[in-house]
Design an enzyme around this catalytic site. Sequence first.
Site, mmCIF file in Angstrom:
data_model
loop_
_atom_site.group_PDB
_atom_site.id
_atom_site.type_symbol
_atom_site.label_atom_id
_atom_site.label_comp_id
_atom_site.label_asym_id
_atom_site.label_seq_id
_atom_site.Cartn_x
_atom_site.Cartn_y
_atom_site.Cartn_z
ATOM 1 N N ARG A 1 0.818 -1.212 0.000
ATOM 2 C CA ARG A 1 0.000 0.000 0.000
ATOM 3 C C ARG A 1 0.850 1.259 0.000
ATOM 4 N NH1 ARG A 1 -3.281 1.710 -2.723
ATOM 5 N NH2 ARG A 1 -4.185 -0.369 -2.556
ATOM 6 N N LYS B 1 2.534 24.519 -2.249
ATOM 7 C CA LYS B 1 1.164 24.029 -2.061
ATOM 8 C C LYS B 1 1.165 22.503 -2.195
ATOM 9 C CE LYS B 1 -0.808 28.354 -3.713
ATOM 10 N NZ LYS B 1 -1.576 29.046 -4.771
ATOM 11 N N LYS C 1 6.540 38.170 -0.156
ATOM 12 C CA LYS C 1 5.225 38.181 -0.799
ATOM 13 C C LYS C 1 4.436 39.406 -0.349
ATOM 14 C CE LYS C 1 3.490 34.385 -2.088
ATOM 15 N NZ LYS C 1 2.714 33.128 -2.190
ATOM 16 N N GLU D 1 7.659 39.492 -4.683
ATOM 17 C CA GLU D 1 6.370 39.406 -5.374
ATOM 18 C C GLU D 1 5.845 40.816 -5.646
ATOM 19 O OE1 GLU D 1 2.756 36.593 -4.537
ATOM 20 O OE2 GLU D 1 2.500 38.403 -3.321
ATOM 21 N N ASP E 1 2.530 38.689 -9.919
ATOM 22 C CA ASP E 1 1.386 37.965 -9.365
ATOM 23 C C ASP E 1 0.070 38.390 -9.998
ATOM 24 O OD1 ASP E 1 0.148 36.154 -7.464
ATOM 25 O OD2 ASP E 1 -0.583 37.947 -6.442
#
Length: 289
Positions: free
Chosen positions: A106, A141, A173, A206, A228
């Site tokens: 598995r 992410k 950012k 950013e 962005d």
Amino acid sequence: MQTAFPAPYLTPEALTTFIRTALAEDVGDGDHSSLAAIPATAYNRAHLLVKAEGVLAGVALAQLIFKEVAPALQVNVLLEDGARVRHGDKAFTVEGPARSILTAERLVLNCMQRMSGIATHTAHLTSLLAGTKARLLDTRKTTPNFRICEKWAVLIGGGVNHRYGLFDMIMLKDNHVDYAGGIAQAVQATHAYLQNTGRHLPIVVETRTLGEVQQALDAGGIDRIMLDNMSPEQLREAVALVAGRLPLEASGGITEQTIAEVAATGVDFISVGALTHSAGSLDLSLKAY
């Protein structure tokens, strides 16, 4: 053919830690189904059967998992990581103690199905960049505690890893910039921090507007500008403004339908969170034979 361990985060120590943690989660105090039903002396074999078209990933990891479960397990690799596969292909065979094959099954499948899905999606999006200089980047992410596999899969699929975590790059950012009081202040504070701590880390800023792009250029001492959620027209204007002085990365909401147009603007990188957070799994099965 892909190099087995093509990135600095793919160390033997990191991979061993991942595998042991994953096995502890799955096996606990024992694989009681196998212990109950299979004689301790049983010796069997199985093969990894591909049941869909895509890019294979996780073969090198599977070998490590089998070895961790039982060094006596012998894996014969038929298809390497990065191979284009279709329904009916066999990626490898494994033989040895039957209980150990079942205990490892598995975890091998969970890793390989997910990694192959990411590699397949990465390869597809990369193909859409043909004829441009843009390179495809992943993001942070990722699935908690599975980043090592997801980032690895992006490489196998032909993409490029962005920063691995918060520790190996300074990325200023929008919230960092806003909290610092502006791009100039954020960059100035970053330079002071790096000097005071003796660290040498790349700096990415950013930007949300062409005005902020100019501010990033004026601040100086940075390594890349992220653009962005800009339209293709804005991206082209940013490319013209920067004029090759720094690499440019387009980011934010870029999809399969829009990525080619974004690449055509002349940016150097395109980061796509969906590579890891939205890619499906490739159908694989470990079958006794």
